[in-house]
Motif scaffolding. Structure first.
Motif, PDB file in Angstrom:
ATOM      1  N   GLU A  97      12.837-126.498  50.187  1.00  0.00           N
ATOM      2  CA  GLU A  97      11.378-126.520  50.210  1.00  0.00           C
ATOM      3  C   GLU A  97      10.834-127.790  49.567  1.00  0.00           C
ATOM      4  O   GLU A  97       9.761-128.277  49.935  1.00  0.00           O
ATOM      5  CB  GLU A  97      10.817-125.271  49.534  1.00  0.00           C
ATOM      6  CG  GLU A  97      11.072-124.000  50.335  1.00  0.00           C
ATOM      7  CD  GLU A  97      10.077-122.892  50.051  1.00  0.00           C
ATOM      8  OE1 GLU A  97       9.135-123.118  49.272  1.00  0.00           O
ATOM      9  OE2 GLU A  97      10.252-121.804  50.619  1.00  0.00           O
TER      10      GLU A  97
ATOM     11  N   SER B 260      12.558-121.115  52.842  1.00  0.00           N
ATOM     12  CA  SER B 260      11.828-119.861  52.637  1.00  0.00           C
ATOM     13  C   SER B 260      12.692-118.664  53.023  1.00  0.00           C
ATOM     14  O   SER B 260      12.582-117.589  52.434  1.00  0.00           O
ATOM     15  CB  SER B 260      10.528-119.864  53.451  1.00  0.00           C
ATOM     16  OG  SER B 260      10.804-119.965  54.838  1.00  0.00           O
TER      17      SER B 260
ATOM     18  N   ASN C 128      12.349-116.497  49.827  1.00  0.00           N
ATOM     19  CA  ASN C 128      11.373-115.405  49.890  1.00  0.00           C
ATOM     20  C   ASN C 128      11.980-114.003  49.785  1.00  0.00           C
ATOM     21  O   ASN C 128      11.416-113.138  49.110  1.00  0.00           O
ATOM     22  CB  ASN C 128      10.535-115.520  51.162  1.00  0.00           C
ATOM     23  CG  ASN C 128       9.576-116.691  51.112  1.00  0.00           C
ATOM     24  OD1 ASN C 128       9.456-117.359  50.083  1.00  0.00           O
ATOM     25  ND2 ASN C 128       8.902-116.964  52.204  1.00  0.00           N
TER      26      ASN C 128
END
Length: 219
Positions: A54, A24, A28
């Motif tokens: 992930e 992440s 992200n």
């Protein structure tokens, strides 16, 4: 249940946590850019690596449930089945959420090659990114509900110290609250994640070093 299996389960807990945090952390920031498609073109390597990490997290959570199932079902079979099912569903939702960045990678190539319709591509990208994060929060709701059952079984059976089980219960209740509020559009930040984070670090270390209370596990 052998100590080896518990050590593997504890290692998968840690692997899941580390893989998610790293994945992440790579993925992200790119998805949260105002111009996601342009950012994807510049950071394709980070995005692909983040997706891979992930995916490891999504697979590891099922492995945890499989390894813990034999001993937990002796304590409370119904709740253990609920926990097992929640981790399978969580994994499926997490994998589904990863389809979004993959589609965005393909979409970013078309976006780069065309100047007209750029706004249309950006709208699609924003909807896709919102879907990705919404699916993640939904996965956290499923994880929280199942893990509350898990912590109850641990507390009731004394497989681990009850204080640790209580920390887990508080942590997953906080995660459930935070995720439900996030789905409703309210962001409280990461403060509610702290007890759950402590549990997901201490529990696997306990499983690796001490294992379950053997008297209870064999009963």
């Amino acid at each position: 249940m052998s100590k080896w299996n518990l050590r593997v389960a504890g290692s998968l807990f840690l692997l899941s946590t580390v893989a998610y945090l790293l994945g992440s952390g790579l993925l992200n920031p790119v998805l949260q850019q105002p111009e996601q498609l342009a950012a994807l073109n510049l950071d394709r390597t980070n995005v692909i690596l983040g997706l891979f990490l992930e995916l490891i997290n999504a697979i590891a959570v099922v492995g945890i449930a499989m390894l813990l199932y034999p001993v937990l079902k002796k304590q409370n079979e119904a709740f253990t089945l609920g926990y097992f099912a929640s981790r399978v569903i969580e994994s499926a939702i997490l994998i589904l959420s990863l389809i979004v960045p993959i589609l965005l990678l393909a979409l970013s190539g078309d976006y780069r090659e065309t100047e007209s319709g750029g706004g249309y591509f950006q709208v699609l990208a924003k909807v896709a990114v919102e879907s990705h994060f919404m699916l993640f929060e939904l996965a956290m709701v499923v994880l929280s509900l199942g893990s509350l059952l898990f912590c109850y079984v641990l507390y009731q059976s004394r497989l681990v110290p009850r204080l640790l089980s209580m920390i887990g219960f508080i942590g997953y209740a906080g995660l459930l609250t935070s995720s439900c509020l996030a789905i409703a559009g309210l962001d409280l930040g990461t403060i509610l994640y702290v007890p759950g984070a402590i549990f997901e670090i201490v529990l696997p270390l306990w499983l690796i070093v001490k294992g379950f209370n053997q008297r209870t596990a064999n009963s």
